[in-house]
Design a protein around this motif. Sequence first.
Motif, mmCIF file in Angstrom:
data_model
loop_
_atom_site.group_PDB
_atom_site.id
_atom_site.type_symbol
_atom_site.label_atom_id
_atom_site.label_comp_id
_atom_site.label_asym_id
_atom_site.label_seq_id
_atom_site.Cartn_x
_atom_site.Cartn_y
_atom_site.Cartn_z
ATOM 1 N N MET A 1 -35.743 -36.820 18.136
ATOM 2 C CA MET A 1 -37.105 -36.383 18.475
ATOM 3 C C MET A 1 -37.237 -36.095 19.973
ATOM 4 O O MET A 1 -37.941 -35.163 20.354
ATOM 5 N N LEU B 1 -35.774 -32.690 20.427
ATOM 6 C CA LEU B 1 -36.676 -31.638 19.933
ATOM 7 C C LEU B 1 -37.838 -31.444 20.906
ATOM 8 O O LEU B 1 -38.256 -30.307 21.165
ATOM 9 N N GLU C 1 -41.981 -33.310 12.926
ATOM 10 C CA GLU C 1 -41.408 -32.051 13.418
ATOM 11 C C GLU C 1 -42.484 -30.987 13.587
ATOM 12 O O GLU C 1 -42.502 -30.245 14.571
ATOM 13 N N THR D 1 -44.545 -31.592 16.591
ATOM 14 C CA THR D 1 -43.793 -31.270 17.811
ATOM 15 C C THR D 1 -43.745 -29.751 18.022
ATOM 16 O O THR D 1 -44.076 -29.246 19.103
ATOM 17 N N ARG D 2 -43.349 -29.048 16.966
ATOM 18 C CA ARG D 2 -43.159 -27.585 17.101
ATOM 19 C C ARG D 2 -44.477 -26.825 17.197
ATOM 20 O O ARG D 2 -44.610 -25.917 18.023
#
Length: 382
Positions: free
Chosen positions: A17, A20, A334, A337-338
Amino acid sequence: MFASKLPNVGTTIFTRMSQLAAETGAINLSQGFPDFDGPLALREAVSRHVLEGRNQYCPMTGLPALRQQVAAKIARSYGVQRDADSEITITPGATEAIFCAVQALIHPGDEAIVLDPCYDSYEPSVELAGGRCVHVPLALPDFAVDWQRLAAAITPRTRLIFLNSPHNPSGALLSRADLDRLAALIRGHDIHIISDEVYEHLIFDGVQHASVLAHDELYARAFVVSSFGKTYHVTGWKTGYVVAPPALTAELRKIHQYVNFCGVTPLQHALADFMAVHPEHVEELPAFYQAKRDLFCELLAGSRFTFKPAPGTYFQLADYSAIRPELDDVAMAEWLTREHGVAAIPVSVFYRDPPADMRLVRFCFAKREDTLRQAAERLCRV
Ligand code: PMP
Ligand code: GLN
């Protein structure tokens, strides 16, 4: 084909993480570390000791001055005397302390009980010693010990029970009554305790930490682990300690001397200096982190996440059932985050058998106020 000793282990969620977050430029509330520095006097002390030439091996057990400061901190915090020479060992991080304690305790075929969700280093340490983890889930929604399930998990092979209070990832606390109950449960059994207390000073709302260090019956069979990284905002220094009765300490040191031999000398000098001059630092930590928790929770109140303020640690769990219930938590972390620029940790990775309907992510609030404000603003738009 190479026969892996840890066939089921990949790269940890913390590494994945944080990577990322770096790739996407997201605000990193995933891996637990402060985005501010430790005290200036502490950092200056390291430079001074490096420049003054304290750069060679220190004693295997840790610098005597630092072990004495740890004993003084324990006496101040918990009102008990633990001996700096025969009971306290400085280690390169709490992780190494846990690893060595497990190697000291677990023989092939032994069982260790972990309370899920649990920190990721416990199980590989047990497996490398030839043991097996028995997973007992904590009871939801408050991550409390399920005493019936714990009692039912004890077998003649049980050698070890892991405790972690304040608890990563939930922030839940064990009370003195919990420790008494555990002591009664294992009385007469050949079972030891590793008590992971790395967040011992991050505890809120006026509650006092119930340390195994202050519970004589449990301490007699325990390794109690802590980390300077958490307490002094210097996780990258990877310096911790383990406290255990003399006979257990002697066994641990046999292993520690061959895993690392000793920790990093100038860091230990600096910590000893700082602790001698600033014993109040640990007493100020609850208010310091509680203000961050309260700010983050207040800001998050305007979001569609639901949560109860964490009782301890620098982690806040948040339920996203009202946002994307169809996503499992790894996918959610995810996506956050993205798509929304805030990295979090999924909670299911701390379980062997995660509850199917669990929709929780963990945010680290050990951050500057502007970081927390910016992150919360993004999370309120989710
Ligand atoms: N135990 C728990 C519960 C933790 O959260 C951490 C922090 N990463 C550790 C142990 C390891 O601490 P250290 O960085 O000192 O090895
Ligand atoms: N303990 C830290 C956390 O829970 C991570 C430490 C690590 O990356 N191993 O976030």
